[in-house]
Enzyme design. Structure first.
Site, PDB file in Angstrom:
ATOM      1  N   GLY A 103       0.814  -1.226   0.000  1.00 42.15           N
ATOM      2  CA  GLY A 103       0.000   0.000   0.000  1.00 42.15           C
ATOM      3  C   GLY A 103       0.842   1.268   0.000  1.00 42.15           C
ATOM      4  O   GLY A 103       0.392   2.307  -0.478  1.00 42.15           O
ATOM      5  N   CYS A 104       2.056   1.206   0.535  1.00 44.30           N
ATOM      6  CA  CYS A 104       2.919   2.400   0.598  1.00 44.30           C
ATOM      7  C   CYS A 104       3.605   2.613  -0.734  1.00 44.30           C
ATOM      8  O   CYS A 104       4.775   2.258  -0.886  1.00 44.30           O
ATOM      9  CB  CYS A 104       4.012   2.250   1.662  1.00 44.30           C
ATOM     10  SG  CYS A 104       3.401   1.947   3.306  1.00 44.30           S
TER      11      CYS A 104
END
Lengths: 105, 409
Positions: A103-104
């Site tokens: 997600g990052c």
């Protein structure tokens, strides 16, 4: 691929500086990684997050996002940022010996 | 009759409809598309509205102009998908069975995710530019604004069009310079990312642009709340930034119908195979565009490249074959940098944006990660291409998968 010494062992790191081999991780390595992230000592709450992340990763194959962390680990967002300042999901994943969460981006 | 249902008639859904409609045999297939809205918005154009470059009428057309004749169009909200029953329940009460489903329900902002965001100052001193209402309200505000602290803040990633907030900062610098009040406007870019952008090389080059244009950058700022009385945004670790006008990019989420269907993640994005574009766990459901949880940008260009891959895989799957085409995460974005210039970036899952040249038959080459007038024309020309080619599913001279041609390592 870079490697660096943590807790007396030379460990391989990926491009983000996270451990390449999960099984080289132990609590002493976690403590050394934490110091590098500016966390001098790990308390019970830190460990609650780290252990939750390792469990999630083993089951799902990805480190959880902050949203998932706060929903399921029993540690709310405010405390999470107090425990792992700046980027909790990224920092906690690194200390837990996991790759950076997908997600990052 | 086999039934194909497409959920959502935005950029991705409309493109898929126009690609599949001429190919699928009309005697064998019934295609239905569902959307609750009648108006199609050219979302990349919202960015230009606050600065008076575009007006509302430049970015809207009726959706029906882009539906091929013979399509079954249903205007309704979606209640939920029941993937195990192969059917969709609509708010109108109607039930749609399907053999294959394409989910293109998109993403939208949710300012209520941040405490204090959608309160007293909303659309008075706090604006978004990801909705037509927000962009138009901000245009009215800027017209009469005499200067002060302008703060641009991204709440959290992922967001649609991750370069748009930077473009907003560049265009604001240009706009207030033209108005002769740039010296009275402090522009401050506040982001949860470690730098100006998501990928390292682009981040450093775009960071230099911010610097050159006298735009202040605060990174690693994760917003916790807005204080409406003191006009401050406050991070989870208690950093504070004051504003006179806050331009927020609120949390982006997938549609609520995805949550109601129980097939989304924490942000209602659908877990999707990053190469085949098939929903994880469901062989007859494809997902495209902003609705997916893919680690690619949420942008029209990405949906466009995905559409070619999805089409190939769809045709294989309905023939009982394994899907062979693989999406590589390709994105291609023109970044407006102000003063009639633009920057172009082209990248995928594995290759970050690199400098060099971008060849485009008949038009290019464009310069990558460099500010040129040509790149600005590319962006302006794109609106025309969007309405006339892209939405209608017409082939463009650009490959779905990224090419290394012209790029410098």
């Amino acid at each position: 691929m870079a490697s660096k010494e943590y807790a007396g062992k030379m460990l391989e790191l990926d491009a983000d500086g996270n451990l390449v081999n999960l099984n080289e991780w132990n609590e002493e390595v976690a403590k050394a990684l934490a110091v590098e992230e500016g966390i001098e000592s790990l308390n019970d709450r830190h460990w609650a997050v780290i252990n939750y992340m390792r469990k999630e990763f083993t089951e799902k194959g990805d480190a959880p996002s902050i949203r998932k962390l706060t929903k399921e680990s029993g540690v709310d967002t405010k405390e999470l940022y107090a425990l792992f300042p700046k980027g909790p999901a990224k920092k906690a994943a690194r200390i837990a010996g996991l790759p950076k969460p997908k997600g990052c981006i | 009759m086999k039934k194909l249902v497409i959920l959502g008639a935005g950029t991705a859904g409309t493109m898929m409809l126009n690609k599949l409609h001429p190919i699928l045999n009309k005697d064998e297939w019934q295609i239905t598309i569902v959307d609750q809205h009648e108006t199609h918005y050219y979302q990349p154009g919202f960015l230009f509205i606050p600065f008076g470059i575009y007006t509302c009428k430049d970015v809207v057309k009726p959706k029906r102009d882009f539906f091929p004749s013979g399509t079954n169009v249903i205007k309704s909200e979606i209640e939920k998908i029941e993937p195990n029953e192969n059917r969709v329940l609509l708010k109108s009460g109607q039930i749609l069975g399907y053999d294959y489903l394409i989910v293109a329900t998109g993403a939208k902002i949710d300012p209520t995710e941040t405490e204090g965001m959608k309160e007293d100052l909303w659309h008075k001193n706090i604006f978004d530019f990801y909705t037509i209402e927000g962009a138009c309200a901000l245009a009215n505000f800027f017209k009469h604004w005499e200067g002060g602290k302008l703060v641009i803040n991204i709440s959290e990633m992922p967001i649609k069009c991750p370069v748009a907030p930077l473009e907003f900062a560049f265009l604001a610098d240009w706009y207030f310079t033209e108005r002769g009040i740039r010296n009275k406007v402090e522009i401050h870019f506040v982001t949860p990312l470690p730098g100006a952008f998501t990928k390292p090389r682009a981040s450093s080059i775009l960071g230099d642009f911010l610097n050159k244009k006298n735009i202040k950058l605060t990174s690693d700022f994760n917003i916790a709340r807005v204080d409406n009385e003191t006009k401050k945004i406050i991070s989870w670790d208690e950093q504070e930034v004051e504003f006179d006008v806050l331009v927020t990019i609120p949390t982006n989420k997938g549609d609520e119908c995805i949550a109601r269907s129980g097939i989304g993640d924490e942000l209602n994005f659908i877990p999707t195979d990053k190469e085949t574009l098939i929903a994880e766990g469901y062989k007859n459901i494809f997902v495209i565009g902003d609705a997916t949880n893919l680690p690619s940008s949420k942008a029209g260009s990405v949906a466009h490249f995905q559409a070619d891959i999805l089409l190939e895989n769809f045709m294989d799957v309905i023939e009982g074959l394994e899907p062979k085409a693989k999406f590589d995460g390709h994105a291609n974005c023109f970044i407006e940098s102000g003063f009639g210039k633009g920057i172009l970036i082209d990248f995928n899952y594995d290759t970050e944006p690199l400098p060099g040249k971008f060849p485009l038959p008949g038009v290019g080459p464009f310069s990558l990660l460099e500010e040129t007038k040509m790149n600005h024309y590319g962006k302006i020309m794109f609106r025309w291409m969007y309405w006339n080619f892209l939405l209608k599913g017409v082939e463009l001279p650009i490959e779905a998968n990224m090419s290394m041609a012209g790029k410098r390592l």
